[in-house]
Scaffold this motif. Structure first.
Motif, PDB file in Angstrom:
ATOM      1  N   VAL A   1      25.188 -11.564 -38.064  1.00 41.72           N
ATOM      2  CA  VAL A   1      24.421 -12.689 -37.523  1.00 41.72           C
ATOM      3  C   VAL A   1      25.034 -14.013 -37.967  1.00 41.72           C
ATOM      4  O   VAL A   1      25.147 -14.959 -37.174  1.00 41.72           O
ATOM      5  CB  VAL A   1      22.939 -12.575 -37.944  1.00 41.72           C
ATOM      6  CG1 VAL A   1      22.174 -13.852 -37.639  1.00 41.72           C
ATOM      7  CG2 VAL A   1      22.286 -11.395 -37.250  1.00 41.72           C
ATOM      8  N   TYR A   2      25.454 -14.087 -39.223  1.00 48.27           N
ATOM      9  CA  TYR A   2      26.079 -15.309 -39.724  1.00 48.27           C
ATOM     10  C   TYR A   2      27.352 -15.642 -38.951  1.00 48.27           C
ATOM     11  O   TYR A   2      27.594 -16.792 -38.584  1.00 48.27           O
ATOM     12  CB  TYR A   2      26.390 -15.159 -41.210  1.00 48.27           C
ATOM     13  CG  TYR A   2      27.060 -16.366 -41.827  1.00 48.27           C
ATOM     14  CD1 TYR A   2      26.317 -17.510 -42.107  1.00 48.27           C
ATOM     15  CD2 TYR A   2      28.410 -16.356 -42.123  1.00 48.27           C
ATOM     16  CE1 TYR A   2      26.928 -18.626 -42.664  1.00 48.27           C
ATOM     17  CE2 TYR A   2      29.025 -17.452 -42.679  1.00 48.27           C
ATOM     18  CZ  TYR A   2      28.283 -18.588 -42.942  1.00 48.27           C
ATOM     19  OH  TYR A   2      28.892 -19.685 -43.493  1.00 48.27           O
TER      20      TYR A   2
ATOM     21  N   LYS B   1      28.107 -14.685 -35.842  1.00 55.69           N
ATOM     22  CA  LYS B   1      27.730 -15.092 -34.483  1.00 55.69           C
ATOM     23  C   LYS B   1      27.178 -16.516 -34.477  1.00 55.69           C
ATOM     24  O   LYS B   1      27.439 -17.287 -33.565  1.00 55.69           O
ATOM     25  CB  LYS B   1      26.702 -14.125 -33.894  1.00 55.69           C
ATOM     26  CG  LYS B   1      27.280 -12.844 -33.377  1.00 55.69           C
ATOM     27  CD  LYS B   1      26.205 -12.061 -32.655  1.00 55.69           C
ATOM     28  CE  LYS B   1      26.802 -10.891 -31.949  1.00 55.69           C
ATOM     29  NZ  LYS B   1      27.419 -11.232 -30.682  1.00 55.69           N
ATOM     30  N   TRP B   2      26.419 -16.844 -35.506  1.00 60.09           N
ATOM     31  CA  TRP B   2      25.830 -18.171 -35.580  1.00 60.09           C
ATOM     32  C   TRP B   2      26.924 -19.227 -35.738  1.00 60.09           C
ATOM     33  O   TRP B   2      26.899 -20.274 -35.102  1.00 60.09           O
ATOM     34  CB  TRP B   2      24.862 -18.217 -36.749  1.00 60.09           C
ATOM     35  CG  TRP B   2      23.971 -19.426 -36.801  1.00 60.09           C
ATOM     36  CD1 TRP B   2      23.831 -20.394 -35.856  1.00 60.09           C
ATOM     37  CD2 TRP B   2      23.117 -19.787 -37.863  1.00 60.09           C
ATOM     38  NE1 TRP B   2      22.932 -21.324 -36.257  1.00 60.09           N
ATOM     39  CE2 TRP B   2      22.466 -20.969 -37.499  1.00 60.09           C
ATOM     40  CE3 TRP B   2      22.811 -19.211 -39.087  1.00 60.09           C
ATOM     41  CZ2 TRP B   2      21.545 -21.608 -38.306  1.00 60.09           C
ATOM     42  CZ3 TRP B   2      21.889 -19.848 -39.882  1.00 60.09           C
ATOM     43  CH2 TRP B   2      21.265 -21.023 -39.503  1.00 60.09           C
ATOM     44  N   ASN B   3      27.913 -18.929 -36.598  1.00 60.61           N
ATOM     45  CA  ASN B   3      29.014 -19.870 -36.785  1.00 60.61           C
ATOM     46  C   ASN B   3      29.906 -19.976 -35.560  1.00 60.61           C
ATOM     47  O   ASN B   3      30.516 -21.024 -35.333  1.00 60.61           O
ATOM     48  CB  ASN B   3      29.853 -19.490 -37.997  1.00 60.61           C
ATOM     49  CG  ASN B   3      29.205 -19.910 -39.287  1.00 60.61           C
ATOM     50  OD1 ASN B   3      28.384 -20.816 -39.310  1.00 60.61           O
ATOM     51  ND2 ASN B   3      29.554 -19.243 -40.373  1.00 60.61           N
TER      52      ASN B   3
ATOM     53  N   HIS C   1      25.176 -17.474 -28.060  1.00 65.77           N
ATOM     54  CA  HIS C   1      23.790 -17.724 -27.658  1.00 65.77           C
ATOM     55  C   HIS C   1      22.841 -16.565 -27.955  1.00 65.77           C
ATOM     56  O   HIS C   1      21.638 -16.768 -27.962  1.00 65.77           O
ATOM     57  CB  HIS C   1      23.736 -18.044 -26.154  1.00 65.77           C
ATOM     58  CG  HIS C   1      24.489 -19.294 -25.812  1.00 65.77           C
ATOM     59  ND1 HIS C   1      24.063 -20.544 -26.196  1.00 65.77           N
ATOM     60  CD2 HIS C   1      25.649 -19.489 -25.141  1.00 65.77           C
ATOM     61  CE1 HIS C   1      24.915 -21.449 -25.772  1.00 65.77           C
ATOM     62  NE2 HIS C   1      25.905 -20.832 -25.119  1.00 65.77           N
TER      63      HIS C   1
ATOM     64  N   THR D   1      22.372 -14.966 -30.724  1.00 64.92           N
ATOM     65  CA  THR D   1      22.218 -14.803 -32.165  1.00 64.92           C
ATOM     66  C   THR D   1      20.810 -14.355 -32.527  1.00 64.92           C
ATOM     67  O   THR D   1      20.620 -13.483 -33.379  1.00 64.92           O
ATOM     68  CB  THR D   1      22.556 -16.113 -32.895  1.00 64.92           C
ATOM     69  OG1 THR D   1      23.862 -16.537 -32.504  1.00 64.92           O
ATOM     70  CG2 THR D   1      22.519 -15.924 -34.389  1.00 64.92           C
ATOM     71  N   GLY D   2      19.817 -14.921 -31.885  1.00 64.28           N
ATOM     72  CA  GLY D   2      18.430 -14.563 -32.180  1.00 64.28           C
ATOM     73  C   GLY D   2      18.130 -13.110 -31.862  1.00 64.28           C
ATOM     74  O   GLY D   2      17.429 -12.421 -32.606  1.00 64.28           O
TER      75      GLY D   2
ATOM     76  N   ALA E   1      19.868 -10.950 -34.481  1.00 62.11           N
ATOM     77  CA  ALA E   1      19.178 -11.066 -35.767  1.00 62.11           C
ATOM     78  C   ALA E   1      17.883 -10.256 -35.765  1.00 62.11           C
ATOM     79  O   ALA E   1      17.588  -9.547 -36.725  1.00 62.11           O
ATOM     80  CB  ALA E   1      18.886 -12.534 -36.068  1.00 62.11           C
TER      81      ALA E   1
END
Length: 104
Positions: free
Chosen positions: A66-67, A69-71, A75, A77-78, A81
């Motif tokens: 998740v980290y 993908k977030w970096n 889109h 990511t949620g 997660a």
């Protein structure tokens, strides 16, 4: 005719021997069930601890994924997660419920 009688006697003898052998080798069913129950109970704590460990590893891997993908600015990511978090919670809840349900 005499051959058939001889064969029939041998078959009867074999059946009688098999019945005697199974009767002497029969075990108490309750003792076997109790032994199996004790063996399963002895492995149960280890199994639930293993489920907790797998949940922790899945949580760490999911957090790293998740980290990343977030970096990267992706889109979904949620969604990723929530799926990883849900799987970790599921493993922990199942292990806890099984432990409390079976009273081990």
């Amino acid at each position: 005719m005499a051959l058939n009688i001889c064969i029939m006697k041998r078959i009867k003898s074999i059946i009688a021997l098999l019945l005697i052998a199974t009767a002497t080798m029969a075990q108490d069913g309750n003792a076997g069930i109790n032994e199996a129950t004790n063996q399963v109970k002895s492995y149960f704590s280890t199994g639930t601890n293993l489920m907790y460990a797998i949940g922790a590893i899945v949580g760490l891997v999911g957090a790293i994924k998740v980290y990343k993908k977030w970096n990267d600015g992706e889109h979904d990511t949620g969604k990723v997660a929530s799926s990883w978090f849900g799987s970790c919670i599921f493993l922990v809840v199942v292990a806890t419920v099984l432990k409390s349900f079976f009273g081990v």
